[in-house]
Design an enzyme around this catalytic site. Sequence first.
Site, PDB file in Angstrom:
ATOM      1  N   TYR A 169       0.794  -0.852  -0.215  1.00  0.00           N
ATOM      2  CA  TYR A 169      -0.040  -0.127  -0.028  1.00  0.00           C
ATOM      3  C   TYR A 169       0.725   1.260   0.319  1.00  0.00           C
ATOM      4  CZ  TYR A 169      -2.963   3.605   1.706  1.00  0.00           C
ATOM      5  OH  TYR A 169      -3.960   4.963   1.272  1.00  0.00           O
ATOM      6  N   TYR A 229      -0.606  12.421   6.366  1.00  0.00           N
ATOM      7  CA  TYR A 229      -0.257  11.779   7.671  1.00  0.00           C
ATOM      8  C   TYR A 229       1.158  12.144   7.840  1.00  0.00           C
ATOM      9  CZ  TYR A 229      -4.317   9.374   7.195  1.00  0.00           C
ATOM     10  OH  TYR A 229      -5.962   8.722   7.235  1.00  0.00           O
ATOM     11  N   ARG A 242     -10.773  14.278   1.394  1.00  0.00           N
ATOM     12  CA  ARG A 242     -12.046  13.015   2.419  1.00  0.00           C
ATOM     13  C   ARG A 242     -13.179  13.028   1.399  1.00  0.00           C
ATOM     14  NH1 ARG A 242      -8.733  10.174   5.657  1.00  0.00           N
ATOM     15  NH2 ARG A 242      -7.595  11.237   6.873  1.00  0.00           N
ATOM     16  N   GLU A 350     -14.728  -0.944   6.127  1.00  0.00           N
ATOM     17  CA  GLU A 350     -13.919   1.039   6.245  1.00  0.00           C
ATOM     18  C   GLU A 350     -15.331   1.351   4.863  1.00  0.00           C
ATOM     19  OE1 GLU A 350     -10.509   1.677   4.039  1.00  0.00           O
ATOM     20  OE2 GLU A 350     -11.497   2.903   2.310  1.00  0.00           O
TER      21      GLU A 350
END
Length: 356
Positions: A169, A229, A242, A350
């Site tokens: 990822y 992040y 988002r 999720e």
Amino acid sequence: MPLTRSKGLTPATEISTTAATGAAVCASPLPVLVRYPPIAQREAQLRTGEEHVLAEIFFGSAVPATRHIPSLQIDMPQLGGTPLAEVWLSYLPVRRGRSRGIGYSCNDQILFGVLQREVAPSEARFEESVCWAYLDILGLIEGLGYPHLLRVWNYFPQINSEAHGLENYRRFSRGRYQAFERRYGECTRRLPAASALGSRAGGLNIYFIASKEEGAHRENPRQVSAYHYPPQYGPRSPSFARATLKRWGTEEFLFISGTASVVGHETRHQDALEAQLREALRNVEVLLQTTGRDERTRIGGLSDLDSLKVYLRHARDYAAVKAAVETLVGADVPALYLQGDICRDDLLVEVEGIAR
Ligand code: 3EB
């Protein structure tokens, strides 16, 4: 084969929705609509001509006959009984094309593209392939006059495994970052809403929505922006917003990114399934509320969700998650439940969706 027996589209009657069955029916000319009819009955249920189908995405191992509609087969098990298709519709008839390995449908309002790259995350060239896939997407949409990337879905296997010294990822994130950096520089305000999930097998599968006029990318006050992040989550931060708010005329759509039990930048409620689901849905709710407030939209809460996708790390959690979603969101929102790995190995669930 046409999706309907009637030939033309009667403006007021096509693309409407009966949530429970997934039948297509909306009284207004929507630029985009997703429904999840049973694969076998999708033509009969959607009652709309093929010229209104942007794309079809099939999750699981069933291989339906492909028409000339852009489609992807993603090896990710569906949970629940009848296998469903993910069918993307648009009110205006579409033209189709293929370029840079990307199949697409478009009309005056929207471009929907699908691509598959035959690359395994274990290969050294994976990052570079991700970067190329994104450069191809950005090149295609800019060339065709739909320069605004609104929403992207990413699926590839072994997402939590490590190869060449880094979790796949994180390697994906670095490849994607490099493409956006090359085209957008340091500018984060053009980053699309996104999801990135682990499939069981297959290469890199991506599909996306782009538009001629820009949308408003949204962040969540409960969460650190993913593109900020800290480095503990990888050498390059994930490049996504988002959510993306897009208005077409008076219609308002909010494309909600994959949303998990992340508050600030940290995972909350490790090993606690229902608490993770509640936290994720609280994140979605706050995203809807703050978007409604800041952008003065009619969208304002979970009741505005028009469709949902729910990803579970473990198939055994399906019954509990489905029951909780139906309690917290409602049982009448068309939803697809999929089993796949989530991009942080401590996340169990999720959710993503579209509100309008
Ligand atoms: C998170 O909040 C969970 O890398 O495109 C969610 C949505 C997540 C999109 C992506 C990752 C992505 O960080 C993970």
